[in-house]
Enzyme design. Sequence first.
Site, PDB file in Angstrom:
ATOM      1  CE  LYS A  53      -0.532  45.080 -50.216  1.00 47.63           C
ATOM      2  NZ  LYS A  53       0.533  44.492 -49.354  1.00 47.63           N
ATOM      3  CD  GLN A  97       0.456  42.366 -46.488  1.00 44.52           C
ATOM      4  OE1 GLN A  97       0.490  42.540 -47.798  1.00 44.52           O
ATOM      5  NE2 GLN A  97       0.554  43.281 -45.664  1.00 44.52           N
ATOM      6  CG  ASP A 120       6.710  44.046 -50.816  1.00 43.73           C
ATOM      7  OD1 ASP A 120       6.022  45.219 -50.849  1.00 43.73           O
ATOM      8  OD2 ASP A 120       6.250  43.115 -50.116  1.00 43.73           O
TER       9      ASP A 120
HETATM   10  N1  GUN Z   1       3.081  44.747 -44.463  1.00 41.12           N
HETATM   11  C1  GUN Z   1       2.873  46.173 -44.337  1.00 41.12           C
HETATM   12  N2  GUN Z   1       3.543  46.799 -45.359  1.00 41.12           N
HETATM   13  C2  GUN Z   1       3.807  46.015 -46.093  1.00 41.12           C
HETATM   14  C3  GUN Z   1       4.257  45.972 -47.508  1.00 41.12           C
HETATM   15  O1  GUN Z   1       4.444  46.998 -48.030  1.00 41.12           O
HETATM   16  N3  GUN Z   1       4.681  44.787 -47.974  1.00 41.12           N
HETATM   17  C4  GUN Z   1       4.414  43.709 -47.508  1.00 41.12           C
HETATM   18  N4  GUN Z   1       4.922  42.584 -48.196  1.00 41.12           N
HETATM   19  N5  GUN Z   1       3.936  43.537 -46.243  1.00 41.12           N
HETATM   20  C5  GUN Z   1       3.628  44.532 -45.646  1.00 41.12           C
END
Ligand code: GUN
Length: 286
Positions: A53, A97, A120
């Site tokens: 990211k 995350q 998100d």
């Molecule tokens: N963990 C696995 N996929 C995601 C996601 O799309 N966003 C976040 N914040 N954590 C994740």
Amino acid sequence: MAAQIIDGKKIAEQVRAEIKVEVDELKQKGLEPGLAVVLVGDNPASQIYVNNKHKACGELGIYSEVHRLPGDTPQEELLGLIDKLNYDKKIHGILVQLPLPEQIDEKAIINAINPAKDVDGFGPANVGNLVIGDDCFFPCTPHGILVMLDKIGVDPKGKRAVVVGRSNIVGKPVAMMLLHRHATVTMCHTRTQDLAWECRNADILVVAAGRPRVITGDMIKEGAVVIDVGVNRLADGKVVGDVDFASASEKASWITPVPGGVGPMTITMLMKNTVEAAKRQWSRGS
Ligand code: GUN
């Protein structure tokens, strides 16, 4: 019929190129979109996602900061950081995350993120707005799936869409998005009585079950569009989806590979949501 491959990597590159142009224009106007990513602990998969990211932000010219906290961080400390980021003018999007260590209540953290920065789309304000069809941030993976369908020219309107898996991150939001695009949507899960029968009705089949190769060619309608969200590492190290690609691609008209299908779209849509968040906050003068 041999299916055509939906090349997620190529589509993601196209979308990223469009985002980069927009970021350059915004920067010329004095707005630099900014994303904060928070990682608690040292889950190896999460570390890779977070690094990717951060790298994607760098490539598109989006400001980003990564906050790495130890695995034993108390919930209050994480809430304190989110509060700070909620008020930070450089930051337009906040992503914590998941999964979080067990001493932290995931819901309390998601609820603490300012909905205007919830890129998100996991918080209750965004989820509620998604359900009623109001302005919101679409969660990144479902958003990427809808963009893929658009790019291959498949309109969900009037089609039967079957979603396998009912997670908050993929299954539920993608079902809602397909419904808003006028598909007739069925959601399947572990208690569905006849999964094969349900899947065989699908013109569009989205599989986010989290189980390797659970969907096989005999469960797929001739000519269906198959979107495989699964990423499963087998004992021999091979990465496979939730769909058995070899048999499914003999029946489908279009299919996403794993890897190289849905995966590359997810981070791309996070970048798009971050830019959108920046524009909205900028236009409101906040
Ligand atoms: N963990 C696995 N996929 C995601 C996601 O799309 N966003 C976040 N914040 N954590 C994740």
